[in-house]
Design a protein around this motif. Structure first.
Motif, mmCIF file in Angstrom:
data_model
loop_
_atom_site.group_PDB
_atom_site.id
_atom_site.type_symbol
_atom_site.label_atom_id
_atom_site.label_comp_id
_atom_site.label_asym_id
_atom_site.label_seq_id
_atom_site.Cartn_x
_atom_site.Cartn_y
_atom_site.Cartn_z
ATOM 1 N N GLU A 79 0.863 -1.179 0.000
ATOM 2 C CA GLU A 79 0.000 0.000 0.000
ATOM 3 C C GLU A 79 0.901 1.231 0.000
ATOM 4 O O GLU A 79 2.021 1.197 0.493
ATOM 5 N N GLY A 80 0.429 2.312 -0.513
ATOM 6 C CA GLY A 80 1.216 3.539 -0.512
ATOM 7 C C GLY A 80 2.275 3.532 -1.595
ATOM 8 O O GLY A 80 2.258 2.710 -2.506
ATOM 9 N N ASN A 81 3.206 4.456 -1.483
ATOM 10 C CA ASN A 81 4.201 4.672 -2.536
ATOM 11 C C ASN A 81 5.600 4.243 -2.145
ATOM 12 O O ASN A 81 6.579 4.700 -2.740
ATOM 13 N N GLU A 82 5.709 3.374 -1.148
ATOM 14 C CA GLU A 82 7.021 2.965 -0.659
ATOM 15 C C GLU A 82 7.069 1.455 -0.474
ATOM 16 O O GLU A 82 6.165 0.862 0.112
ATOM 17 N N PRO A 83 8.137 0.808 -0.978
ATOM 18 C CA PRO A 83 8.276 -0.627 -0.753
ATOM 19 C C PRO A 83 8.697 -0.896 0.689
ATOM 20 O O PRO A 83 9.275 -0.025 1.349
ATOM 21 N N ASP A 84 8.430 -2.094 1.167
ATOM 22 C CA ASP A 84 8.872 -2.509 2.496
ATOM 23 C C ASP A 84 10.310 -2.997 2.377
ATOM 24 O O ASP A 84 10.564 -4.096 1.887
ATOM 25 N N VAL A 85 11.248 -2.171 2.806
ATOM 26 C CA VAL A 85 12.668 -2.501 2.674
ATOM 27 C C VAL A 85 13.024 -3.767 3.441
ATOM 28 O O VAL A 85 13.959 -4.483 3.075
ATOM 29 N N ASN A 86 12.272 -4.106 4.471
ATOM 30 C CA ASN A 86 12.528 -5.325 5.237
ATOM 31 C C ASN A 86 12.131 -6.593 4.485
ATOM 32 O O ASN A 86 12.513 -7.691 4.878
ATOM 33 N N LYS A 87 11.350 -6.434 3.416
ATOM 34 C CA LYS A 87 10.935 -7.588 2.624
ATOM 35 C C LYS A 87 11.633 -7.630 1.266
ATOM 36 O O LYS A 87 11.275 -8.431 0.403
ATOM 37 N N LEU A 88 12.626 -6.782 1.084
ATOM 38 C CA LEU A 88 13.395 -6.748 -0.155
ATOM 39 C C LEU A 88 14.282 -7.980 -0.234
ATOM 40 O O LEU A 88 14.986 -8.301 0.721
ATOM 41 N N LYS A 89 14.203 -8.702 -1.368
ATOM 42 C CA LYS A 89 14.994 -9.912 -1.574
ATOM 43 C C LYS A 89 15.640 -9.867 -2.946
ATOM 44 O O LYS A 89 15.114 -9.223 -3.855
ATOM 45 N N ALA A 90 16.754 -10.570 -3.076
ATOM 46 C CA ALA A 90 17.429 -10.686 -4.366
ATOM 47 C C ALA A 90 17.456 -12.148 -4.784
ATOM 48 O O ALA A 90 17.583 -13.045 -3.943
ATOM 49 N N PHE A 91 17.325 -12.356 -6.082
ATOM 50 C CA PHE A 91 17.289 -13.709 -6.625
ATOM 51 C C PHE A 91 18.276 -13.880 -7.763
ATOM 52 O O PHE A 91 18.492 -12.957 -8.553
ATOM 53 N N ARG A 92 18.850 -15.085 -7.839
ATOM 54 C CA ARG A 92 19.639 -15.534 -8.985
ATOM 55 C C ARG A 92 18.678 -16.300 -9.875
ATOM 56 O O ARG A 92 17.989 -17.214 -9.420
ATOM 57 N N ILE A 93 18.643 -15.925 -11.135
ATOM 58 C CA ILE A 93 17.686 -16.528 -12.058
ATOM 59 C C ILE A 93 18.460 -17.188 -13.194
ATOM 60 O O ILE A 93 19.187 -16.506 -13.922
ATOM 61 N N ASN B 198 5.930 1.811 -19.637
ATOM 62 C CA ASN B 198 7.009 2.707 -19.212
ATOM 63 C C ASN B 198 6.643 4.181 -19.296
ATOM 64 O O ASN B 198 7.405 5.031 -18.835
ATOM 65 N N ILE B 199 5.471 4.480 -19.828
ATOM 66 C CA ILE B 199 5.022 5.871 -19.925
ATOM 67 C C ILE B 199 4.001 6.200 -18.836
ATOM 68 O O ILE B 199 4.124 7.205 -18.139
ATOM 69 N N VAL B 200 2.989 5.336 -18.664
ATOM 70 C CA VAL B 200 1.887 5.666 -17.750
ATOM 71 C C VAL B 200 1.807 4.782 -16.508
ATOM 72 O O VAL B 200 0.993 5.034 -15.632
ATOM 73 N N ASP B 201 2.628 3.742 -16.434
ATOM 74 C CA ASP B 201 2.522 2.793 -15.321
ATOM 75 C C ASP B 201 3.913 2.446 -14.785
ATOM 76 O O ASP B 201 4.260 1.288 -14.606
ATOM 77 N N HIS B 202 4.695 3.442 -14.546
ATOM 78 C CA HIS B 202 6.090 3.253 -14.126
ATOM 79 C C HIS B 202 6.327 4.110 -12.885
ATOM 80 O O HIS B 202 6.649 5.283 -12.976
ATOM 81 N N PHE B 203 6.142 3.501 -11.710
ATOM 82 C CA PHE B 203 6.259 4.222 -10.451
ATOM 83 C C PHE B 203 7.539 3.792 -9.745
ATOM 84 O O PHE B 203 7.702 2.615 -9.435
ATOM 85 N N SER B 204 8.434 4.739 -9.507
ATOM 86 C CA SER B 204 9.734 4.417 -8.909
ATOM 87 C C SER B 204 9.880 5.025 -7.525
ATOM 88 O O SER B 204 9.274 6.046 -7.209
ATOM 89 N N TYR B 205 10.723 4.375 -6.749
ATOM 90 C CA TYR B 205 11.073 4.837 -5.407
ATOM 91 C C TYR B 205 12.586 4.927 -5.356
ATOM 92 O O TYR B 205 13.279 3.986 -5.747
ATOM 93 N N ASP B 206 13.110 6.046 -4.887
ATOM 94 C CA ASP B 206 14.547 6.286 -4.838
ATOM 95 C C ASP B 206 15.039 6.167 -3.402
ATOM 96 O O ASP B 206 14.741 7.022 -2.560
ATOM 97 N N PHE B 207 15.791 5.109 -3.116
ATOM 98 C CA PHE B 207 16.301 4.866 -1.770
ATOM 99 C C PHE B 207 17.346 5.903 -1.346
ATOM 100 O O PHE B 207 17.470 6.197 -0.162
ATOM 101 N N ILE B 208 18.099 6.451 -2.282
ATOM 102 C CA ILE B 208 19.094 7.470 -1.917
ATOM 103 C C ILE B 208 18.387 8.745 -1.467
ATOM 104 O O ILE B 208 18.716 9.303 -0.422
ATOM 105 N N LYS B 209 17.404 9.193 -2.234
ATOM 106 C CA LYS B 209 16.690 10.418 -1.872
ATOM 107 C C LYS B 209 15.944 10.293 -0.542
ATOM 108 O O LYS B 209 15.860 11.233 0.225
ATOM 109 N N SER B 210 15.388 9.116 -0.283
ATOM 110 C CA SER B 210 14.555 8.964 0.907
ATOM 111 C C SER B 210 15.298 8.434 2.133
ATOM 112 O O SER B 210 14.933 8.765 3.259
ATOM 113 N N LYS B 211 16.327 7.608 1.919
ATOM 114 C CA LYS B 211 16.980 6.953 3.057
ATOM 115 C C LYS B 211 18.509 6.968 2.998
ATOM 116 O O LYS B 211 19.158 6.304 3.810
ATOM 117 N N ASN B 212 19.084 7.673 2.008
ATOM 118 C CA ASN B 212 20.544 7.645 1.803
ATOM 119 C C ASN B 212 21.060 6.214 1.743
ATOM 120 O O ASN B 212 22.072 5.862 2.345
#
Length: 164
Positions: A94-108, A143-157
């Motif tokens: 919900e909202g405009n911010e991802p849950d950084v505690n649930k961020l995961k990385a995968f090898r594909i 990429n024009i109308v449905d591309h919502f980004s969150y910048d971790f540097i701007k918000s959390k350094n």
């Protein structure tokens, strides 16, 4: 005076359908003629014209500070030529911010593709190769109308580095 940027490491784990389920689906090869079922990509492309294309990406490395989501459609990604790649994801939120505690990385591995669920936050594809071509299925205007980004540097350094 600006604050210094913290680099947080994310250890990438091999993707499996079970551990990737909160973010979407892992789609692997099946026999020709198999009946459609829940193991096939469960697509949501009803909000526009689907676009299937091959995108060429050049040396992306493993660091990122921005993460994106699409709330109008699912997205499918996979590498060509069987090349391994990396992706960071966080579940839809919900909202405009991802849950950084649930961020995961995968090898594909290069013998499957992923389908991102509507709203899944994602950063990537990342890789160490000079160049990899990826197939991409989304809407023609994603990429024009449905591309919502969150910048971790701007918000959390904060910046992330995927390690394997």
């Amino acid at each position: 005076m600006s604050e210094s940027i913290t680099v947080q490491q994310l250890t990438a784990e091999w993707i499996t359908p079970e551990i990737f389920k909160p973010y979407g689906q892992v789609i692997s090869a099946s026999t020709d003629g198999k009946t459609y079922d829940e193991t096939d990509a469960q697509l949501n492309l009803k909000n526009g014209v689907p676009r299937f294309y091959i995108m060429r990406l050049h040396k992306r490395g493993r660091q990122f500070n921005k993460i994106t989501r699409h709330i109008e459609c699912t997205q499918c990604l996979g590498s060509l030529e069987g090349k391994e790649w990396l992706m960071a994801v966080a579940p839809p939120s919900e909202g405009n911010e991802p849950d950084v505690n649930k961020l995961k990385a995968f090898r594909i591995p290069g013998n499957c593709f992923i389908k991102l669920e509507v709203g899944t936050w994602h950063a990537g594809p990342y890789f160490d190769d000079e160049q990899i071509d990826f197939y991409n299925l989304e809407l023609s205007n994603t990429n024009i109308v449905d591309h919502f980004s969150y910048d971790f540097i701007k918000s959390k350094n904060l910046q992330f580095e995927i390690v394997i």
